[in-house]
Each structure stands twice: as structure tokens, then as C-alpha cells.
Write a protein that holds these residues in place. Sequence first.
Motif, PDB file in Angstrom:
ATOM      1  N   GLU A  39     -17.864  12.804  60.508  1.00  0.00           N
ATOM      2  CA  GLU A  39     -19.150  12.061  61.046  1.00  0.00           C
ATOM      3  C   GLU A  39     -20.225  12.780  60.752  1.00  0.00           C
ATOM      4  OE1 GLU A  39     -20.353  10.779  65.864  1.00  0.00           O
ATOM      5  OE2 GLU A  39     -19.281  12.734  65.368  1.00  0.00           O
ATOM      6  N   ARG A  40     -20.487  14.163  61.079  1.00  0.00           N
ATOM      7  CA  ARG A  40     -21.525  14.593  60.689  1.00  0.00           C
ATOM      8  C   ARG A  40     -22.104  14.401  59.281  1.00  0.00           C
ATOM      9  NH1 ARG A  40     -24.098  19.013  63.158  1.00  0.00           N
ATOM     10  NH2 ARG A  40     -25.504  20.090  61.876  1.00  0.00           N
ATOM     11  N   LEU A  43     -23.295  10.916  58.831  1.00  0.00           N
ATOM     12  CA  LEU A  43     -24.702  10.472  59.376  1.00  0.00           C
ATOM     13  C   LEU A  43     -25.853  11.221  58.801  1.00  0.00           C
ATOM     14  CD1 LEU A  43     -23.578  10.838  63.251  1.00  0.00           C
ATOM     15  CD2 LEU A  43     -24.381   8.797  61.872  1.00  0.00           C
ATOM     16  N   THR A 114     -24.235  20.892  67.266  1.00  0.00           N
ATOM     17  CA  THR A 114     -22.910  20.160  66.835  1.00  0.00           C
ATOM     18  C   THR A 114     -23.229  18.584  67.380  1.00  0.00           C
ATOM     19  OG1 THR A 114     -22.175  20.385  69.205  1.00  0.00           O
ATOM     20  CG2 THR A 114     -21.285  21.870  67.724  1.00  0.00           C
ATOM     21  N   MET A 115     -22.400  17.705  66.735  1.00  0.00           N
ATOM     22  CA  MET A 115     -22.663  16.213  67.150  1.00  0.00           C
ATOM     23  C   MET A 115     -22.734  15.899  68.429  1.00  0.00           C
ATOM     24  SD  MET A 115     -23.040  14.363  64.637  1.00  0.00           S
ATOM     25  CE  MET A 115     -23.949  15.727  63.536  1.00  0.00           C
ATOM     26  N   ASP A 116     -21.994  16.673  69.380  1.00  0.00           N
ATOM     27  CA  ASP A 116     -22.034  16.297  70.808  1.00  0.00           C
ATOM     28  C   ASP A 116     -23.091  17.063  71.593  1.00  0.00           C
ATOM     29  OD1 ASP A 116     -20.486  18.455  70.570  1.00  0.00           O
ATOM     30  OD2 ASP A 116     -18.780  17.924  71.735  1.00  0.00           O
ATOM     31  N   GLN A 128     -26.613  12.496  72.938  1.00  0.00           N
ATOM     32  CA  GLN A 128     -26.175  13.365  71.963  1.00  0.00           C
ATOM     33  C   GLN A 128     -26.779  13.237  70.509  1.00  0.00           C
ATOM     34  OE1 GLN A 128     -21.778  12.293  72.070  1.00  0.00           O
ATOM     35  NE2 GLN A 128     -21.675  13.784  73.706  1.00  0.00           N
ATOM     36  N   ARG A 130     -25.635  12.874  67.829  1.00  0.00           N
ATOM     37  CA  ARG A 130     -24.845  11.677  67.257  1.00  0.00           C
ATOM     38  C   ARG A 130     -25.818  10.410  67.301  1.00  0.00           C
ATOM     39  NH1 ARG A 130     -20.841  13.304  70.148  1.00  0.00           N
ATOM     40  NH2 ARG A 130     -19.427  13.472  68.066  1.00  0.00           N
ATOM     41  N   GLU A 131     -26.326  10.169  68.567  1.00  0.00           N
ATOM     42  CA  GLU A 131     -27.052   8.977  68.947  1.00  0.00           C
ATOM     43  C   GLU A 131     -28.382   9.134  68.513  1.00  0.00           C
ATOM     44  OE1 GLU A 131     -28.443   6.589  73.023  1.00  0.00           O
ATOM     45  OE2 GLU A 131     -27.310   8.332  73.212  1.00  0.00           O
ATOM     46  N   LEU A 133     -29.259  10.776  65.586  1.00  0.00           N
ATOM     47  CA  LEU A 133     -29.117  10.371  64.123  1.00  0.00           C
ATOM     48  C   LEU A 133     -29.126   8.858  63.730  1.00  0.00           C
ATOM     49  CD1 LEU A 133     -26.969  13.811  63.051  1.00  0.00           C
ATOM     50  CD2 LEU A 133     -29.147  13.055  62.643  1.00  0.00           C
ATOM     51  N   VAL A 134     -28.228   8.322  64.652  1.00  0.00           N
ATOM     52  CA  VAL A 134     -27.988   6.759  64.424  1.00  0.00           C
ATOM     53  C   VAL A 134     -29.015   6.039  64.613  1.00  0.00           C
ATOM     54  CG1 VAL A 134     -26.849   4.785  65.183  1.00  0.00           C
ATOM     55  CG2 VAL A 134     -25.348   6.821  64.866  1.00  0.00           C
TER      56      VAL A 134
END
Length: 160
Positions: A39-40, A43, A114-116, A128, A130-131, A133-134
Motif C-alpha cells: 500500500e505505501r 500510494l 505508518t499508513m494507519d 489516517q 492513507r486517506e 495520500l489518496v
Amino acid sequence: MATSEGVVPDRWSASSVYPDMWADPDKDPRDSGTPLTDERSTLLEYLRAYRLTLELKCADLSPEQLAGEDAPKRYPAEQEQWDGAGADAAIVDEGWRAWREEVTFADAVIDGMTMDANGTMRDGNTLQLREVLVHMIEEYARHCGHADLIRECIDGRVGQ
């Protein structure tokens, strides 16, 4: 589409292989060859590629082409940092320098997370990494689409 002068530029591409691409695949710097294994890496690689796409879409344009339109102000008067923006190479260079500095800062912050990892928004809600980055990928993709259309109107250059 016509430009403000009413002239429609001829469409062109730097690619000798595919006329609808920005550059030949072997000369396109956006494909870094980085394996997208998790995932990392996925992204971060997409974000890097869209940042580079924005830079490519603006490359080789003169300050006049980047800021030559006399358009009404979109931002409130209290945002004075927009005042004085115009067709001046020093202003354009400073804009790119500031953008690259922000990208470097953001990348450094991301490196330690970290992603989370959670952040807190102004309204108290959390989100988070990840959100974020998206969302950044979505923003760059949208604005790269705008840059693509504008670039074709300026000098006719097309690309994927």
C-alpha cells in the motif's frame, strides 16, 4: 478551443512513437520502475508521478504563458500572497521553489509515519495517512487534467 487571441494552436506531442502521449515511453520520467509491492509504495509512487506530471505540463512555458491572463481575483483580498503574481520569471521561479520546498517537507513528514497514523482535523475528526495520500493523489490528478487542457490551449502540446 481558441486562446484569448482567438488562435487555436496546432496539436503536437514530443513523442515520436505515440502522438497522443506526452513523450516516448523510454523518455517519460514518470515511470520510475519502482515496484509497487504494498500500500505505501503504491500510494507514494502514484503521488510522485502526479507531482511530476504537473511539473511536466508546465515545463518550457514562458512566464507570460503561465500567468498572462488578466482574470478576476478568485481569492479574498486578505490573501495578499497572490497579489503581484504575473508574467515575471522571478515570480515563476519562486513559485516552483516554494512548491518543491513544500513537497520535500511533506515527504519528510510522511517518511516517519505508518499508513494507519492518525491526524486530527480542525473539526476534531481524525483521518489516517492513507486517506490523506489518496486525497493528494486525487487533487494532483484533477489539476493535472486542468493543466493538460490549458497547455493544449497555450501551445497545442497534448499528452496522456
